[in-house]
Write an enzyme that holds these catalytic residues in place. Structure first.
Site, PDB file in Angstrom:
ATOM      1  N   ASP A   4       0.865  -1.171   0.000  1.00  0.00           N
ATOM      2  CA  ASP A   4       0.000   0.000   0.000  1.00  0.00           C
ATOM      3  C   ASP A   4       0.907   1.228   0.000  1.00  0.00           C
ATOM      4  OD1 ASP A   4      -2.384   1.640   0.494  1.00  0.00           O
ATOM      5  OD2 ASP A   4      -1.581   1.849   2.522  1.00  0.00           O
ATOM      6  N   ASP A  27      -0.204   5.145   0.888  1.00  0.00           N
ATOM      7  CA  ASP A  27      -0.472   6.110   1.942  1.00  0.00           C
ATOM      8  C   ASP A  27      -0.621   5.431   3.298  1.00  0.00           C
ATOM      9  OD1 ASP A  27      -0.674   8.740   0.609  1.00  0.00           O
ATOM     10  OD2 ASP A  27      -2.239   7.735  -0.536  1.00  0.00           O
ATOM     11  N   THR A  82      -2.367   1.114  -4.655  1.00  0.00           N
ATOM     12  CA  THR A  82      -2.953   2.225  -3.906  1.00  0.00           C
ATOM     13  C   THR A  82      -4.386   2.499  -4.335  1.00  0.00           C
ATOM     14  OG1 THR A  82      -2.731   4.604  -3.442  1.00  0.00           O
ATOM     15  CG2 THR A  82      -1.923   3.841  -5.582  1.00  0.00           C
ATOM     16  N   SER A  83      -5.147   3.069  -3.407  1.00  0.00           N
ATOM     17  CA  SER A  83      -6.516   3.479  -3.718  1.00  0.00           C
ATOM     18  C   SER A  83      -6.561   4.841  -4.379  1.00  0.00           C
ATOM     19  CB  SER A  83      -7.360   3.497  -2.437  1.00  0.00           C
ATOM     20  OG  SER A  83      -7.492   2.198  -1.911  1.00  0.00           O
ATOM     21  N   LYS A 116     -10.359  -1.710  -2.896  1.00  0.00           N
ATOM     22  CA  LYS A 116     -10.255  -2.341  -1.590  1.00  0.00           C
ATOM     23  C   LYS A 116     -11.532  -2.054  -0.786  1.00  0.00           C
ATOM     24  CE  LYS A 116      -5.319  -1.147  -1.614  1.00  0.00           C
ATOM     25  NZ  LYS A 116      -4.251  -0.354  -0.960  1.00  0.00           N
ATOM     26  N   ASP A 173      -1.662  -0.692   6.001  1.00  0.00           N
ATOM     27  CA  ASP A 173      -1.920  -0.045   7.289  1.00  0.00           C
ATOM     28  C   ASP A 173      -3.404   0.152   7.556  1.00  0.00           C
ATOM     29  OD1 ASP A 173      -2.289   3.438   7.051  1.00  0.00           O
ATOM     30  OD2 ASP A 173      -2.276   2.091   5.330  1.00  0.00           O
TER      31      ASP A 173
END
Length: 222
Positions: A19, A21, A109-110, A141, A166
Site C-alpha cells: 500500500d 499512503d 494504492t486506492s 479495496k 496499514d
C-alpha cells in the site's frame, strides 16, 4: 501479535505488494485537509471523517446522490492534487524499496493515477515498475481485485505474494486475494488490524533476496 520474523520464519515470497499512503508515505494531514474542505463545501458537519484506505469514488458514492457523484469526485480530486503540504516518506520506506529488485515489488494504492504520481513525486521515493491505482481496476479495496492485479502484472501468483498495509480495507483486500498480510501502524493502531503479522512500521523489517530471487522477511528490531 506475531512479528514478521516469527510469522514468516519458514516462508519465502516471490514479491511484496505495498500500500502507499500510511505504509510508505504519510499524506494523512493532506488527505484530512482536502476532505474537510470538500465536506464543508458539500454541507457536511464539522465532525466529518473518512475511512482511510478506501477509494475516493467509493466514499463519494456513499455520500452524495448518484447524479452528483462525478462532479463531487472531480472536486475532491482537484483539491487533493493541489495539496502536497506535509506529504513525506515514512521511516525506512526508501531504504526498503531500494533493497528490492524492481520486478519483485509493486505499489497498490486506492489513489487515482494522477494523485499517486503527485504524491510519489512529492516524496521522491521513486515509482516501481508496477503501480496499481484506482484507475486500473473496477472494484477497490476491500475487494481482492487490486492486489490480484498487482500480482498479475508482476507475473506471480497472489499466494506467493506478501501484502504490506496499514488499513483494514487493504488487509481485507490482500487476504481475499490469497496473499499473506503484514500490518503496519499508520492510519490505524496495530490492535485494530487483522493480519498474519504486525510491525510498527516498514523500518522494523528488512528483506533478504535469495539466490533464486525469492524474498525472505526478517525483523530489524528485537
Amino acid at each position: 501479535m506475531l512479528s514478521p520474523g516469527l510469522a514468516f520464519a519458514d516462508r519465502t515470497f516471490d514479491a511484496i505488494l505495498f500500500d502507499m499512503d500510511g505504509t510508505l508515505i504519510s499524506s494523512i494531514e493532506a488527505v484530512d485537509r482536502s476532505w474537510a474542505l470538500w465536506a464543508r463545501e458539500h454541507g457536511f458537519g464539522e465532525d466529518f471523517r473518512i475511512a482511510h484506505g478506501t477509494p475516493a469514488r467509493s466514499l463519494v458514492e456513499r455520500l452524495v446522490a448518484p447524479e452528483q457523484v462525478e462532479a463531487a469526485l472531480a472536486r475532491v480530486t482537484e483539491i487533493e492534487l493541489s495539496d502536497t503540504d506535509g506529504v513525506r516518506v515514512l521511516p525506512g520506506a526508501a531504504e526498503l524499496l531500494a533493497s528490492l529488485p524492481r520486478d519483485r515489488h509493486a505499489i497498490v494504492t486506492s489513489c487515482t493515477r494522477d494523485l499517486a504520481a503527485v504524491r510519489i513525486a512529492a516524496t521522491g521515493i521513486g515509482a516501481p515498475e508496477v503501480v496499481v491505482t484506482a484507475d486500473d481496476i473496477t472494484r477497490g479495496k476491500p475487494d481482492p481485485e487490486p492486489f490480484r492485479r498487482g500480482a498479475e502484472l508482476l507475473g506471480f501468483a497472489p499466494e506467493r505474494c506478501l501484502v504490506v498495509e496499514d488499513a483494514p480495507a487493504g488487509l481485507a483486500s490482500g487476504r481475499a486475494a490469497g496473499c499473506a498480510t503484514l500490518a503496519v501502524a499508520g492510519t490505524h493502531t496495530l490492535d485494530e488490524l487483522d493480519a498474519d503479522a504486525h510491525a510498527s512500521g516498514v523500518d522494523a523489517v528488512a528483506v533478504q533476496v535469495n539466490a533464486d530471487g525469492s524474498l525472505t522477511l526478517v525483523d530489524r528490531r528485537p
